[in-house]
Scaffold this motif. Structure first.
Motif, PDB file in Angstrom:
ATOM      1  N   ASP A  65       0.790  -1.233   0.000  1.00  0.00           N
ATOM      2  CA  ASP A  65       0.000   0.000   0.000  1.00  0.00           C
ATOM      3  C   ASP A  65       0.826   1.290   0.000  1.00  0.00           C
ATOM      4  OD1 ASP A  65       1.015  -0.163   2.564  1.00  0.00           O
ATOM      5  OD2 ASP A  65      -0.909  -0.318   3.585  1.00  0.00           O
ATOM      6  N   HIS A  66       2.059   1.244   0.466  1.00  0.00           N
ATOM      7  CA  HIS A  66       2.770   2.504   0.674  1.00  0.00           C
ATOM      8  C   HIS A  66       3.277   3.161  -0.599  1.00  0.00           C
ATOM      9  CE1 HIS A  66       2.151   2.210   4.873  1.00  0.00           C
ATOM     10  NE2 HIS A  66       2.988   3.182   5.158  1.00  0.00           N
ATOM     11  N   ALA A  67       3.636   2.358  -1.579  1.00  0.00           N
ATOM     12  CA  ALA A  67       4.058   2.931  -2.868  1.00  0.00           C
ATOM     13  C   ALA A  67       3.500   2.024  -3.959  1.00  0.00           C
ATOM     14  CB  ALA A  67       5.576   3.029  -2.944  1.00  0.00           C
ATOM     15  N   GLY A 100      -5.784  -1.397  -1.158  1.00  0.00           N
ATOM     16  CA  GLY A 100      -5.949  -0.251  -0.268  1.00  0.00           C
ATOM     17  C   GLY A 100      -4.943  -0.211   0.865  1.00  0.00           C
ATOM     18  N   ILE A 101      -5.163   0.744   1.780  1.00  0.00           N
ATOM     19  CA  ILE A 101      -4.233   1.000   2.885  1.00  0.00           C
ATOM     20  C   ILE A 101      -4.499  -0.018   4.009  1.00  0.00           C
ATOM     21  CG2 ILE A 101      -3.413   2.711   4.536  1.00  0.00           C
ATOM     22  CD1 ILE A 101      -4.697   4.857   2.644  1.00  0.00           C
ATOM     23  N   CYS A 102      -3.432  -0.562   4.555  1.00  0.00           N
ATOM     24  CA  CYS A 102      -3.508  -1.633   5.569  1.00  0.00           C
ATOM     25  C   CYS A 102      -4.645  -1.454   6.566  1.00  0.00           C
ATOM     26  CB  CYS A 102      -2.162  -1.775   6.292  1.00  0.00           C
ATOM     27  SG  CYS A 102      -1.441  -0.237   6.908  1.00  0.00           S
ATOM     28  N   SER A 121       3.489  -3.177  11.992  1.00  0.00           N
ATOM     29  CA  SER A 121       4.734  -2.409  11.878  1.00  0.00           C
ATOM     30  C   SER A 121       4.417  -1.065  11.234  1.00  0.00           C
ATOM     31  CB  SER A 121       5.761  -3.182  11.056  1.00  0.00           C
ATOM     32  OG  SER A 121       5.223  -3.495   9.794  1.00  0.00           O
ATOM     33  N   ASP A 122       3.476  -0.363  11.855  1.00  0.00           N
ATOM     34  CA  ASP A 122       3.047   0.935  11.351  1.00  0.00           C
ATOM     35  C   ASP A 122       2.498   1.722  12.532  1.00  0.00           C
ATOM     36  OD1 ASP A 122       2.190   2.347   8.534  1.00  0.00           O
ATOM     37  OD2 ASP A 122       0.840   2.858  10.184  1.00  0.00           O
ATOM     38  N   SER A 123       2.924   2.969  12.655  1.00  0.00           N
ATOM     39  CA  SER A 123       2.584   3.718  13.875  1.00  0.00           C
ATOM     40  C   SER A 123       1.092   4.002  14.009  1.00  0.00           C
ATOM     41  CB  SER A 123       3.380   5.013  13.939  1.00  0.00           C
ATOM     42  OG  SER A 123       3.109   5.794  12.809  1.00  0.00           O
ATOM     43  N   HIS A 124       0.340   3.963  12.897  1.00  0.00           N
ATOM     44  CA  HIS A 124      -1.096   4.242  13.016  1.00  0.00           C
ATOM     45  C   HIS A 124      -1.932   3.012  13.378  1.00  0.00           C
ATOM     46  CE1 HIS A 124      -0.084   8.102  10.958  1.00  0.00           C
ATOM     47  NE2 HIS A 124      -0.961   8.523  11.847  1.00  0.00           N
ATOM     48  N   THR A 125      -1.278   1.972  13.875  1.00  0.00           N
ATOM     49  CA  THR A 125      -2.014   0.757  14.259  1.00  0.00           C
ATOM     50  C   THR A 125      -2.986   1.022  15.409  1.00  0.00           C
ATOM     51  OG1 THR A 125      -0.114  -0.506  13.491  1.00  0.00           O
ATOM     52  CG2 THR A 125      -1.701  -1.710  14.788  1.00  0.00           C
ATOM     53  N   GLY A 297      -7.311  11.861   1.057  1.00  0.00           N
ATOM     54  CA  GLY A 297      -6.805  10.497   1.038  1.00  0.00           C
ATOM     55  C   GLY A 297      -6.232  10.097   2.380  1.00  0.00           C
ATOM     56  N   THR A 298      -5.501   9.006   2.406  1.00  0.00           N
ATOM     57  CA  THR A 298      -4.797   8.415   3.565  1.00  0.00           C
ATOM     58  C   THR A 298      -5.725   7.561   4.445  1.00  0.00           C
ATOM     59  OG1 THR A 298      -5.047  10.024   5.390  1.00  0.00           O
ATOM     60  CG2 THR A 298      -3.381  10.517   3.699  1.00  0.00           C
ATOM     61  N   CYS A 299      -5.076   6.843   5.374  1.00  0.00           N
ATOM     62  CA  CYS A 299      -5.823   5.993   6.313  1.00  0.00           C
ATOM     63  C   CYS A 299      -6.656   6.839   7.256  1.00  0.00           C
ATOM     64  CB  CYS A 299      -4.859   5.102   7.093  1.00  0.00           C
ATOM     65  SG  CYS A 299      -3.561   5.992   7.980  1.00  0.00           S
ATOM     66  N   THR A 300      -6.327   8.117   7.380  1.00  0.00           N
ATOM     67  CA  THR A 300      -7.083   9.020   8.245  1.00  0.00           C
ATOM     68  C   THR A 300      -8.284   9.601   7.516  1.00  0.00           C
ATOM     69  OG1 THR A 300      -4.967   9.658   9.210  1.00  0.00           O
ATOM     70  CG2 THR A 300      -6.854  11.038   9.754  1.00  0.00           C
ATOM     71  N   GLY A 356      -4.301   3.590  -1.902  1.00  0.00           N
ATOM     72  CA  GLY A 356      -3.003   3.381  -1.259  1.00  0.00           C
ATOM     73  C   GLY A 356      -2.616   4.661  -0.546  1.00  0.00           C
ATOM     74  N   CYS A 357      -1.371   4.748  -0.108  1.00  0.00           N
ATOM     75  CA  CYS A 357      -0.923   5.901   0.672  1.00  0.00           C
ATOM     76  C   CYS A 357      -0.608   7.129  -0.183  1.00  0.00           C
ATOM     77  CB  CYS A 357       0.307   5.522   1.485  1.00  0.00           C
ATOM     78  SG  CYS A 357       0.019   4.145   2.621  1.00  0.00           S
ATOM     79  N   GLY A 358      -0.326   6.911  -1.474  1.00  0.00           N
ATOM     80  CA  GLY A 358      -0.070   8.048  -2.362  1.00  0.00           C
ATOM     81  C   GLY A 358       1.033   8.951  -1.849  1.00  0.00           C
ATOM     82  N   PRO A 359       0.773  10.271  -1.824  1.00  0.00           N
ATOM     83  CA  PRO A 359       1.836  11.211  -1.454  1.00  0.00           C
ATOM     84  C   PRO A 359       1.968  11.424   0.054  1.00  0.00           C
ATOM     85  CG  PRO A 359      -0.122  12.420  -2.061  1.00  0.00           C
ATOM     86  CD  PRO A 359      -0.465  10.958  -2.215  1.00  0.00           C
ATOM     87  N   CYS A 360       1.178  10.708   0.853  1.00  0.00           N
ATOM     88  CA  CYS A 360       1.109  10.967   2.299  1.00  0.00           C
ATOM     89  C   CYS A 360       2.485  11.034   2.932  1.00  0.00           C
ATOM     90  CB  CYS A 360       0.278   9.910   2.994  1.00  0.00           C
ATOM     91  SG  CYS A 360       0.260  10.036   4.788  1.00  0.00           S
ATOM     92  N   MET A 361       3.375  10.102   2.551  1.00  0.00           N
ATOM     93  CA  MET A 361       4.716  10.172   3.110  1.00  0.00           C
ATOM     94  C   MET A 361       5.747  10.500   2.044  1.00  0.00           C
ATOM     95  SD  MET A 361       5.466   6.218   4.167  1.00  0.00           S
ATOM     96  CE  MET A 361       7.157   6.619   4.591  1.00  0.00           C
ATOM     97  N   GLY A 362       5.268  11.151   0.994  1.00  0.00           N
ATOM     98  CA  GLY A 362       6.202  11.721   0.027  1.00  0.00           C
ATOM     99  C   GLY A 362       6.675  10.776  -1.054  1.00  0.00           C
ATOM    100  N   GLY A 384       8.660  18.218   5.599  1.00  0.00           N
ATOM    101  CA  GLY A 384       9.207  17.204   4.707  1.00  0.00           C
ATOM    102  C   GLY A 384       8.338  15.973   4.530  1.00  0.00           C
ATOM    103  N   ARG A 385       7.222  15.907   5.223  1.00  0.00           N
ATOM    104  CA  ARG A 385       6.389  14.708   5.197  1.00  0.00           C
ATOM    105  C   ARG A 385       6.010  14.286   3.767  1.00  0.00           C
ATOM    106  NH1 ARG A 385       4.726  10.095   7.826  1.00  0.00           N
ATOM    107  NH2 ARG A 385       2.789   9.408   6.897  1.00  0.00           N
ATOM    108  N   MET A 386       5.666  15.255   2.937  1.00  0.00           N
ATOM    109  CA  MET A 386       5.224  14.894   1.592  1.00  0.00           C
ATOM    110  C   MET A 386       6.363  14.928   0.590  1.00  0.00           C
ATOM    111  SD  MET A 386       1.342  16.478   1.502  1.00  0.00           S
ATOM    112  CE  MET A 386       0.781  15.651  -0.009  1.00  0.00           C
TER     113      MET A 386
END
Ligand code: SF4
Lengths: 418, 163
Positions: A65-67, A100-102, A121-125, A297-300, A356-362, A384-386
């Protein structure tokens, strides 16, 4: 003796002990564990351990999902390595590029249920608190250890209670509650806490919006978060084949080291200014700030309710800036296609890309140029996040993102809402 | 074991233990150790000796979860940290990195930097006062004894003997 918190009960169950208290150290056996595009890196640590096979492949989930779809050959190789590993280890649950996103996919597939414990293994768990599950993020070494042994030691966290009362006004969402909590309590207050919510405002929150708050509890420093599962959650899981679970509720006399109450009735839209999620002000204070891109977008902030909110605002208008929409999952995309939400968005000038995560983490699909300003329905606006440190990010609810896309400046959605 | 102590106060966060600006640039153990406690006590990195112990107040290591908050201290030669309480992630990182975290609420009030304390298996002796050491669960103790999570698992999976 006081009663038990949700965390104390859920972790005692998963550790197979009769009871646990904050501060106790337990060996916890999670019901499910997951990783994503970082699976290949975890595999390399796993190889160092010297274990041959994953102990319980039936409890393991992997999502790409991340890229996705792979933006570069290197990313494609990473995905290929993960697919090979999934096959070789008979990993039970694998979700391909585009599903989609985990956090969203695991919820939709009802792979984690109320009362269960899930480590990712993801901080938004922390996300899975929306289902009344104990969700905690772990490091890569810890995930490799979980693969090898099925268990991980844990110090039972102290708990904090947040009481949400009242009912939101139209155009104000769970995102605004979350930003408001950060505004009041800052990004550190929840450090290593089990943040356990209660109050009448929760049951009146639309089910599709609820994950926003446990998800963004990661920005609050929480170890896990918890919403008490109600009939809406049971219905959600029924529809998806999630059965046979035992919800866990904290005792009325559980010991909370802090209690905070928020009445959400008078809440207006909130916005987080660059570069920290708790730099929050009322929307009015940011109105007029020029933007170059709006992102839903994003899991949020990429669920159906987010797309629908955006469609409600832009229907019959044209956007002035790039408007990137990335559904959090293929189910979200499908639902938006079926209800006409997608048509409204596309007609207004939005562009829709792969779940997916798209540009969320750049990574790709909407990263800004230096000095370009983005308004996003996501959760993180760190420098720098994006992708580039000179690109400021504002965080808001989806109505505000859409209104800003129409105006080319940060705008209040009220004039676009009937 | 007799150890010399470095004493610090309450709520010391990982930013002052190991500044975030170094997290991605420094790689070797020596380089990382040079910046241990840089923004809290500049004397620490230059004067610390192998075997010294840190004694702190409540919530030592709160804030960011960065592992260097533990490893910078470990690579300075300190393998035991005593605090009235620990930030939860910091405590995890200690165990996973093989640094012994001891929760001891009273100790910080009776000693000063430069004093010596004695640490036995069950207690700490300082100024003729005795402080009990809470026992860790056996599985966590085993991780510590092995030197951390990775070495522990390596030993378990790579030894010829069955686990
Ligand atoms: S959408 Fe963003 S915050 Fe969510 S899992 Fe992906 S990268 Fe992380």
């Amino acid at each position: 003796m006081s009663g038990f918190t949700f965390a104390e009960k859920a972790l005692a169950r998963a550790a197979g002990v009769s009871q646990a208290r904050a501060g106790d150290v337990l060996d916890v056996r999670p019901d499910v564990i997951f990783s994503h595009d970082n699976t290949a890196a975890i595999r390399r640590i796993f190889a160092e351990i010297g274990a041959e096979n994953i102990a319980h492949p039936d409890r393991v989930i992997v999502t790409l999902d991340h890229a996705v779809p792979a933006p570069t050959t290197l990313h494609a190789q990473n995905h290929a390595e993960i697919r090979e590993w999934v096959q070789q280890q008979n990993i039970a649950h694998f979700f391909e590029v585009g599903r989609g996103i985990c956090h969203q996919v695991i919820s939709e597939e009802a792979l984690v249920l109320p009362g269960q414990v899930i480590f990712g293994s993801d901080s938004h768990t922390t996300h899975f608190g929306w289902l009344g599950a104990f969700g905690m993020g772990v490091g890569r070494t810890e995930m490799a250890a979980l693969w090898a042994t099925g268990e991980l030691w844990l110090r039972v966290p102290e708990a904090m209670q947040i009481i949400l009362t009242g009912e939101l006004q139209p155009g104000v969402t769970a995102k605004d509650i979350m930003l408001h909590i950060l505004r009041e309590l800052t990004v550190n207050r929840g450090q290593y806490r089990s943040v356990e919510f209660t109050g009448d405002a929760i049951s009146s929150l639309p089910i599709d919006e609820r994950p926003v708050i446990p998800n963004m509890m990661a920005e609050f420093g929480a170890m896990n978060a918890y919403f008490p599962p109600d009939q809406q959650v049971r219905n959600y899981l029924d529809l998806r084949g999630g059965h046979g679970y035992q919800p866990i509720y904290p005792d009325a006399d559980a010991e909370y080291e802090q209690r905070h109450t928020f009445d959400v009735t008078a809440l207006d839209p909130q916005i987080a200014l660059p570069h920290q999620p708790d730099h929050v002000v009322s929307l009015a204070e940011a109105v007029g700030q020029p933007i170059q891109q709006a992102f839903i977008g994003t899991c949020t902030g990429g669920r159906y309710s987010d797309l629908a909110a955006a469609a409600e605002v832009v229907r019959g208008h044209k956007v002035r800036v790039r408007f990137v929409i990335i559904p959090a999952s293929s189910q979200v995309l499908l639902q938006a296609a079926q209800t006409g939400v997608l048509t409204d968005l596309i007609e207004a000038g939005a562009t829709i890309t792969t779940p997916g995560c798209g540009p969320c983490m750049g990574n790709h699909m909407g990263v800004p140029a230096p000095n370009e300003v983005t308004i996003s329905s996501g959760s993180r606006n760190f420098k720098g996040r994006m992708g580039t440190t000179d690109a400021p990010i504002y965080l808001s609810n989806p109505y505000v993102v859409a209104a800003s896309a129409l105006c080319g400046v940060i705008a209040h959605p009220k004039e676009f809402l009937a | 074991m007799i150890s010399r102590v470095w004493v610090y106060g309450d709520n010391v966060n990982t930013d002052v233990i190991f500044p975030g600006k170094y997290t991605y640039t420094l790689r070797t153990q020596d380089e990382i150790a040079t910046h241990a406690l840089e923004d809290l006590d500049p004397a620490f990195a230059t004067n610390v000796q192998s075997g010294d112990v840190i004694v702190a107040g409540v919530n030592w290591g709160c804030g960011s979860s960065r592992e260097q908050g533990v490893t910078s201290i470990k690579w300075s030669g300190v393998t035991t940290i005593i605090a009235a309480s620990f930030g939860g992630l910091y405590f995890r990182n200690c165990i996973n990195q093989g640094v012994r975290p001891i929760v001891c609420p009273g100790l910080v009030n009776v000693i000063q930097t430069g004093d010596s304390i004695e640490i036995t298996a069950n207690e700490i002796v300082a100024n003729r006062q005795h402080f009990p050491i809470p026992q860790l669960s056996p599985s966590v103790q085993a991780i510590l004894d092995a030197g951390g999570l990775l070495p522990m698992l390596q030993r378990r999976f790579q030894s010829a003997a069955p686990a």
